[in-house]
Design a protein around this motif. Structure first.
Motif, mmCIF file in Angstrom:
data_model
loop_
_atom_site.group_PDB
_atom_site.id
_atom_site.type_symbol
_atom_site.label_atom_id
_atom_site.label_comp_id
_atom_site.label_asym_id
_atom_site.label_seq_id
_atom_site.Cartn_x
_atom_site.Cartn_y
_atom_site.Cartn_z
ATOM 1 N N GLY A 1 3.519 0.933 4.249
ATOM 2 C CA GLY A 1 4.898 0.189 3.314
ATOM 3 C C GLY A 1 5.687 0.822 2.904
ATOM 4 N N LYS A 2 6.173 0.049 2.477
ATOM 5 C CA LYS A 2 6.986 1.291 0.901
ATOM 6 C C LYS A 2 6.076 2.101 0.023
ATOM 7 N N LEU A 3 5.545 1.826 -0.278
ATOM 8 C CA LEU A 3 4.227 2.999 -0.795
ATOM 9 C C LEU A 3 3.729 3.863 0.156
ATOM 10 N N GLY A 4 2.811 3.014 1.067
ATOM 11 C CA GLY A 4 1.538 3.864 1.685
ATOM 12 C C GLY A 4 2.772 4.817 2.570
ATOM 13 N N ALA B 1 -5.168 5.342 -8.008
ATOM 14 C CA ALA B 1 -3.582 6.126 -8.832
ATOM 15 C C ALA B 1 -2.848 5.133 -9.209
ATOM 16 N N MET B 2 -1.786 5.407 -9.678
ATOM 17 C CA MET B 2 -0.640 4.834 -9.488
ATOM 18 C C MET B 2 0.605 5.606 -9.576
ATOM 19 N N PRO B 3 0.761 5.738 -7.853
ATOM 20 C CA PRO B 3 1.743 6.886 -7.680
ATOM 21 C C PRO B 3 3.196 5.566 -7.904
ATOM 22 N N ASN B 4 4.236 6.512 -7.331
ATOM 23 C CA ASN B 4 5.521 6.554 -7.005
ATOM 24 C C ASN B 4 6.184 6.418 -5.938
ATOM 25 N N ALA C 1 -3.543 0.937 0.320
ATOM 26 C CA ALA C 1 -2.325 1.207 -0.003
ATOM 27 C C ALA C 1 -1.854 0.069 0.587
ATOM 28 N N VAL C 2 -2.402 -1.488 0.687
ATOM 29 C CA VAL C 2 -2.293 -2.907 1.107
ATOM 30 C C VAL C 2 -2.035 -3.411 -0.183
ATOM 31 N N LYS C 3 -0.942 -4.952 0.090
ATOM 32 C CA LYS C 3 -1.637 -6.058 -0.340
ATOM 33 C C LYS C 3 -2.684 -5.818 -1.278
ATOM 34 N N LEU D 1 -4.125 3.092 9.300
ATOM 35 C CA LEU D 1 -3.976 1.260 9.436
ATOM 36 C C LEU D 1 -3.023 1.027 9.155
ATOM 37 N N ASP D 2 -2.148 0.284 9.984
ATOM 38 C CA ASP D 2 -0.730 -0.210 9.991
ATOM 39 C C ASP D 2 -0.499 -1.415 10.757
ATOM 40 N N ARG D 3 -0.291 -2.795 10.296
ATOM 41 C CA ARG D 3 0.390 -3.736 11.363
ATOM 42 C C ARG D 3 1.490 -2.934 12.122
ATOM 43 N N HIS D 4 2.694 -2.722 11.079
ATOM 44 C CA HIS D 4 3.946 -2.716 12.325
ATOM 45 C C HIS D 4 3.891 -0.995 12.101
ATOM 46 N N ARG D 5 3.716 0.065 11.561
ATOM 47 C CA ARG D 5 4.141 0.968 11.130
ATOM 48 C C ARG D 5 4.282 2.091 12.885
ATOM 49 N N SER E 1 -7.466 3.500 -3.803
ATOM 50 C CA SER E 1 -6.955 2.452 -4.607
ATOM 51 C C SER E 1 -5.616 3.159 -4.975
ATOM 52 N N VAL E 2 -4.328 2.728 -4.028
ATOM 53 C CA VAL E 2 -3.137 3.346 -5.175
ATOM 54 C C VAL E 2 -2.919 1.859 -5.349
ATOM 55 N N MET E 3 -3.242 0.559 -5.233
ATOM 56 C CA MET E 3 -3.397 -1.675 -5.499
ATOM 57 C C MET E 3 -2.832 -1.586 -7.223
ATOM 58 N N ALA E 4 -1.604 -1.735 -7.660
ATOM 59 C CA ALA E 4 -1.508 -2.080 -8.475
ATOM 60 C C ALA E 4 -2.837 -3.212 -9.044
ATOM 61 N N GLY E 5 -3.300 -3.224 -10.447
ATOM 62 C CA GLY E 5 -4.313 -4.156 -10.818
ATOM 63 C C GLY E 5 -5.855 -4.160 -10.573
HETATM 64 N N1 NAD Z 1 6.229 0.014 -3.945
HETATM 65 C C1 NAD Z 1 6.025 0.643 -5.106
HETATM 66 O O1 NAD Z 1 6.746 1.779 -5.833
HETATM 67 C C2 NAD Z 1 4.580 1.118 -5.147
HETATM 68 C C3 NAD Z 1 4.221 1.816 -6.725
HETATM 69 C C4 NAD Z 1 2.473 1.884 -6.947
HETATM 70 C C5 NAD Z 1 1.727 0.861 -6.386
HETATM 71 N N2 NAD Z 1 2.236 0.349 -4.861
HETATM 72 C C6 NAD Z 1 1.090 -0.474 -4.736
HETATM 73 O O2 NAD Z 1 1.335 -0.615 -2.931
HETATM 74 C C7 NAD Z 1 0.636 -1.501 -2.221
HETATM 75 C C8 NAD Z 1 1.134 -1.504 -1.535
HETATM 76 O O3 NAD Z 1 2.483 -2.006 -1.847
HETATM 77 P P1 NAD Z 1 4.126 -1.859 -0.965
HETATM 78 O O4 NAD Z 1 4.642 -1.991 -2.134
HETATM 79 O O5 NAD Z 1 3.751 -0.504 -0.500
HETATM 80 O O6 NAD Z 1 3.834 -3.100 -0.184
HETATM 81 P P2 NAD Z 1 4.465 -3.897 1.004
HETATM 82 O O7 NAD Z 1 4.142 -4.772 1.565
HETATM 83 O O8 NAD Z 1 5.604 -2.183 2.369
HETATM 84 O O9 NAD Z 1 3.302 -2.570 2.346
HETATM 85 C C9 NAD Z 1 1.801 -3.190 2.556
HETATM 86 C C10 NAD Z 1 1.608 -2.603 3.881
HETATM 87 O O10 NAD Z 1 0.191 -3.217 3.765
HETATM 88 C C11 NAD Z 1 0.277 -3.116 5.567
HETATM 89 N N3 NAD Z 1 -0.521 -4.548 6.081
HETATM 90 C C12 NAD Z 1 -0.400 -5.763 5.480
HETATM 91 N N4 NAD Z 1 -1.544 -6.374 5.906
HETATM 92 C C13 NAD Z 1 -2.460 -5.389 6.026
HETATM 93 C C14 NAD Z 1 -3.618 -5.538 6.553
HETATM 94 N N5 NAD Z 1 -4.612 -5.944 7.546
HETATM 95 N N6 NAD Z 1 -3.935 -4.089 7.249
HETATM 96 C C15 NAD Z 1 -3.667 -3.282 7.677
HETATM 97 N N7 NAD Z 1 -2.517 -3.136 6.985
HETATM 98 C C16 NAD Z 1 -1.824 -4.217 6.947
HETATM 99 C C17 NAD Z 1 1.709 -4.032 5.888
HETATM 100 O O11 NAD Z 1 2.266 -3.868 7.321
HETATM 101 C C18 NAD Z 1 2.946 -3.481 5.497
HETATM 102 O O12 NAD Z 1 3.021 -2.051 5.430
HETATM 103 C C19 NAD Z 1 0.545 -2.804 -3.521
HETATM 104 O O13 NAD Z 1 -0.921 -2.796 -3.980
HETATM 105 C C20 NAD Z 1 1.483 -2.095 -5.064
HETATM 106 O O14 NAD Z 1 0.348 -2.769 -5.985
HETATM 107 C C21 NAD Z 1 3.858 -0.183 -5.061
#
Ligand code: NAD
Length: 272
Positions: free
Chosen positions: A12-15, A120-123, A66-68, A34-38, A94-98
């Protein structure tokens, strides 16, 4: 960029920012995403919609999560069950917060495979190679795994290694969320410019150009931020007038402190 195999779970946004940055780097790694939409039309990338579609000949060195956080356990379980022995030398990044390293490794262990975890915590500026990431490696990670993750993140920006996992709370509040604070400043400057008679287009160019130029000075000059600020501030001039508002204790100093504290608290809550 190392010659390595990456499985990116969540694009998604970060991945997506990481993927774009890696694809633009000189030697992109081989990647399964691995992503549902990309979608992605690139010879180095294989897109899959579910874990059971990982190609048979693919053994990842690093699985980037890089999922939620809420879906992470399901993703780890299904990948671990599909890949089994192919995860023998792999690590999660893992780049997930928390989510803590221990909780992510425990999810893999429950699904039948030992797999060390780095966090990791990228931006999002990673998308243009201008990211900055904090990196923490759990004690069971090998030096090779840590170096691989460092190299991966270096391909999309600067990397700061931290020796304690709890330091990622501050990294998240400052740098992970940080681009949003700067974008908010751009929005507010644009609005203020318009309120003082500038056209929307002029205000937008001035706000963006100013943040870009100041960012480049911070990045490229040796001076600290305070010195650069003072160089703009003529005695009794316009900047001094503006800063006398912003630097009041209850203005920016308190607002920034409260904002960072709120982000740290939320990162702690996400860690459970
Ligand atoms: N957005 C940021 O600036 C940022 C920065 C640092 C860390 N993060 C971390 O990155 C993680 C993702 O955040 P995001 O903002 O990219 O969210 P997002 O919703 O944009 O991306 C999540 C992606 O996961 C995919 N997804 C959902 N369920 C799935 C599954 N079962 N299998 C495979 N793919 C699946 C979705 O299609 C989506 O593309 C979060 O944990 C967040 O803490 C985000």
């Amino acid at each position: 960029m190392p010659s390595t195999s990456i499985l990116l779970a969540g694009c998604g946004k970060l991945g997506g920012a990481l993927l774009d940055g890696w694809l633009a780097s000189p030697n992109p790694p081989r990647m399964v995403v691995l992503d549902r939409h990309r979608n992605c039309d690139n010879e180095n990338v294989t897109i899959i919609r579910s874990a059971d579609s990982v190609p048979d000949d693919f053994a990842p060195d690093i699985i980037v999560l890089a999922v939620k956080p809420a879906v992470a356990d399901d993703v780890i379980t299904s990948l671990t069950q599909t890949l089994g022995q192919r995860l023998e030398n792999a690590a999660f990044l893992s780049v997930m917060a928390g989510r803590t390293c221990a909780s992510l490794s425990a999810a893999a262990q429950k699904a039948g495979q030992k797999c060390p975890t780095l966090r990791a915590m990228p931006n999002t500026p990673s998308t243009i190679g201008a990211g900055v990431s904090g990196l923490y490696a759990a004690p069971d990670c090998t030096e090779t795994q840590t170096r691989l993750c460092h190299d991966l993140l270096s391909a999309v920006g600067d990397v700061v290694e931290v020796s304690e996992e709890k330091d990622l709370l501050g990294v998240t509040a400052l740098a992970g969320s940080g681009p949003a604070y700067v974008f908010l400043l751009a929005e507010l400057l644009e609005k203020a410019g318009q309120a003082h008679g500038l056209s929307a287009e002029t205000a937008r160019r001035l706000a963006r150009g100013t943040i870009y130029g100041a960012g480049r000075m911070l990045n490229e000059l040796p001076d600290d931020a305070e010195t650069l600020r003072k160089a703009v501030t003529s005695p009794n001039g316009t900047t001094a007038a503006a800063l006398s508002e912003l630097m009041q204790e209850e203005a920016w100093p308190r607002a920034v402190d409260k904002a960072i504290s709120a982000a740290v608290r939320r990162a702690e809550e996400l860690a459970g």
